[in-house]
Design a protein around this motif. Structure first.
Motif, mmCIF file in Angstrom:
data_model
loop_
_atom_site.group_PDB
_atom_site.id
_atom_site.type_symbol
_atom_site.label_atom_id
_atom_site.label_comp_id
_atom_site.label_asym_id
_atom_site.label_seq_id
_atom_site.Cartn_x
_atom_site.Cartn_y
_atom_site.Cartn_z
ATOM 1 N N ILE A 14 37.641 36.347 47.386
ATOM 2 C CA ILE A 14 37.688 36.506 45.359
ATOM 3 C C ILE A 14 36.484 35.686 44.928
ATOM 4 N N LEU A 15 36.115 34.475 45.192
ATOM 5 C CA LEU A 15 35.004 34.197 43.836
ATOM 6 C C LEU A 15 33.961 34.660 44.168
ATOM 7 N N HIS A 17 33.653 38.614 44.608
ATOM 8 C CA HIS A 17 33.699 40.079 44.728
ATOM 9 C C HIS A 17 33.086 39.907 42.641
ATOM 10 N N PRO A 18 32.700 41.368 42.954
ATOM 11 C CA PRO A 18 31.139 41.485 41.714
ATOM 12 C C PRO A 18 32.686 41.586 40.361
ATOM 13 N N THR A 19 33.494 42.487 40.721
ATOM 14 C CA THR A 19 35.034 42.778 39.517
ATOM 15 C C THR A 19 35.321 40.730 38.885
ATOM 16 N N TYR A 20 35.366 40.153 39.868
ATOM 17 C CA TYR A 20 36.176 38.797 40.021
ATOM 18 C C TYR A 20 34.753 37.929 38.596
ATOM 19 N N GLN A 21 33.629 37.883 39.552
ATOM 20 C CA GLN A 21 32.643 37.491 39.105
ATOM 21 C C GLN A 21 32.124 38.028 37.260
ATOM 22 N N GLN A 22 32.586 39.471 36.925
ATOM 23 C CA GLN A 22 32.434 40.022 35.556
ATOM 24 C C GLN A 22 33.955 39.566 35.172
ATOM 25 N N MET A 23 34.764 39.141 35.809
ATOM 26 C CA MET A 23 36.159 38.378 34.501
ATOM 27 C C MET A 23 35.950 36.546 34.347
ATOM 28 N N LYS A 24 34.957 36.297 34.831
ATOM 29 C CA LYS A 24 34.728 34.649 35.315
ATOM 30 C C LYS A 24 33.094 34.702 33.794
ATOM 31 N N ASN A 25 32.269 35.643 34.181
ATOM 32 C CA ASN A 25 31.389 36.035 32.853
ATOM 33 C C ASN A 25 32.093 36.606 31.177
ATOM 34 N N LEU A 26 33.253 36.952 31.134
ATOM 35 C CA LEU A 26 33.276 37.031 29.885
ATOM 36 C C LEU A 26 33.726 35.289 29.478
ATOM 37 N N GLU A 27 33.363 34.577 29.903
ATOM 38 C CA GLU A 27 33.948 33.209 29.378
ATOM 39 C C GLU A 27 35.912 33.027 28.703
ATOM 40 N N VAL A 28 37.018 33.619 29.271
ATOM 41 C CA VAL A 28 37.721 32.075 29.032
ATOM 42 C C VAL A 28 38.316 31.570 29.782
ATOM 43 N N GLU A 29 38.295 30.590 29.465
ATOM 44 C CA GLU A 29 38.003 29.229 29.755
ATOM 45 C C GLU A 29 39.720 28.738 30.341
ATOM 46 N N ASP A 30 40.743 30.629 30.156
ATOM 47 C CA ASP A 30 42.198 29.567 31.513
ATOM 48 C C ASP A 30 42.141 30.484 32.962
ATOM 49 N N PHE A 38 42.525 39.827 38.125
ATOM 50 C CA PHE A 38 42.303 40.021 39.131
ATOM 51 C C PHE A 38 42.915 40.852 40.471
ATOM 52 N N LEU A 39 43.797 39.789 40.177
ATOM 53 C CA LEU A 39 44.957 40.518 41.367
ATOM 54 C C LEU A 39 45.494 41.554 40.560
ATOM 55 N N VAL A 40 45.779 41.635 40.005
ATOM 56 C CA VAL A 40 46.202 43.012 38.587
ATOM 57 C C VAL A 40 45.397 43.733 39.228
ATOM 58 N N TYR A 41 44.232 43.756 38.601
ATOM 59 C CA TYR A 41 43.255 44.808 38.651
ATOM 60 C C TYR A 41 43.012 45.241 40.599
ATOM 61 N N MET A 42 43.103 44.325 40.909
ATOM 62 C CA MET A 42 43.010 45.251 42.551
ATOM 63 C C MET A 42 44.558 45.896 42.979
ATOM 64 N N ASP A 43 45.511 45.501 42.298
ATOM 65 C CA ASP A 43 46.783 46.624 42.971
ATOM 66 C C ASP A 43 45.893 47.534 42.524
ATOM 67 N N LEU A 44 45.732 47.919 40.659
ATOM 68 C CA LEU A 44 45.398 48.963 39.552
ATOM 69 C C LEU A 44 44.246 50.185 41.121
ATOM 70 N N ILE A 45 43.629 49.827 41.452
ATOM 71 C CA ILE A 45 42.724 49.435 42.142
ATOM 72 C C ILE A 45 42.910 50.430 43.317
ATOM 73 N N GLU A 46 43.266 49.541 44.263
ATOM 74 C CA GLU A 46 44.321 50.011 45.508
ATOM 75 C C GLU A 46 45.186 50.127 46.311
ATOM 76 N N VAL A 47 46.074 49.647 45.287
ATOM 77 C CA VAL A 47 47.514 50.461 45.424
ATOM 78 C C VAL A 47 47.657 51.441 44.768
ATOM 79 N N ARG A 48 47.323 51.275 43.649
ATOM 80 C CA ARG A 48 48.375 52.322 42.251
ATOM 81 C C ARG A 48 47.047 53.020 42.227
#
Length: 148
Positions: A14-15, A17-30, A38-48
């Protein structure tokens, strides 16, 4: 003596993964909310199998939001991934709804269970039931009342 080389511990994919890296680069403190996103992203892309899913930062809320289409040709929706123990205010919901897209709130439990809830601006009346339904319960109630 055997030449047994120790394998390095498996890396957390996960650490890296390009999309996780993109999310980290948004600089959200939480970081917990970033992980939930990221978990929701993977569910939307891979499952749904949603289309055109991307991540954006909400500067007002300091959260990662997702945008995507449920299917090709559908309207864009905003998804708010939130760890289940995190509270949500009317003001924060308003910030997301004011973006102009339909909104899905996704509660993310510690065991990675995802629960989606559609949020609307105002009250929405439910669609009428479809199918050949009969209200047998009321008729039986009336019959019982007449017998007494």
């Amino acid at each position: 003596m055997s030449d047994v080389s120790e394998k390095p511990p498996p890396q957390n994919w996960i650490l890296h993964h390009p999309t996780y890296q993109q999310m980290k680069n948004l600089e959200v403190e939480d970081s917990e909310q970033v992980h939930a996103a990221f978990l929701v992203y993977m569910d939307l892309i891979e499952v749904r199998r949603w289309k055109e899913v991307s991540c954006v930062k909400s500067p007002e809320l300091q959260l990662v939001l997702l945008e995507g289409k449920e299917k090709e040709g559908a309207l864009i929706q905003t998804i708010l991934p939130l760890p289940v123990h995190r509270s949500l205010t009317h003001k924060s919901i308003r910030h997301v709804l004011d973006r102009g897209f339909p909104m899905l709130l996704c509660a993310v439990a510690s065991d990675s269970t995802l629960v989606y809830q559609r949020m609307t601006d105002g009250l929405v009346t439910p669609d009428p039931p479809v199918g050949p339904f009969q209200d047998a319960g009321r008729r039986q109630h009336r019959k019982r009342r007449q017998q007494h």
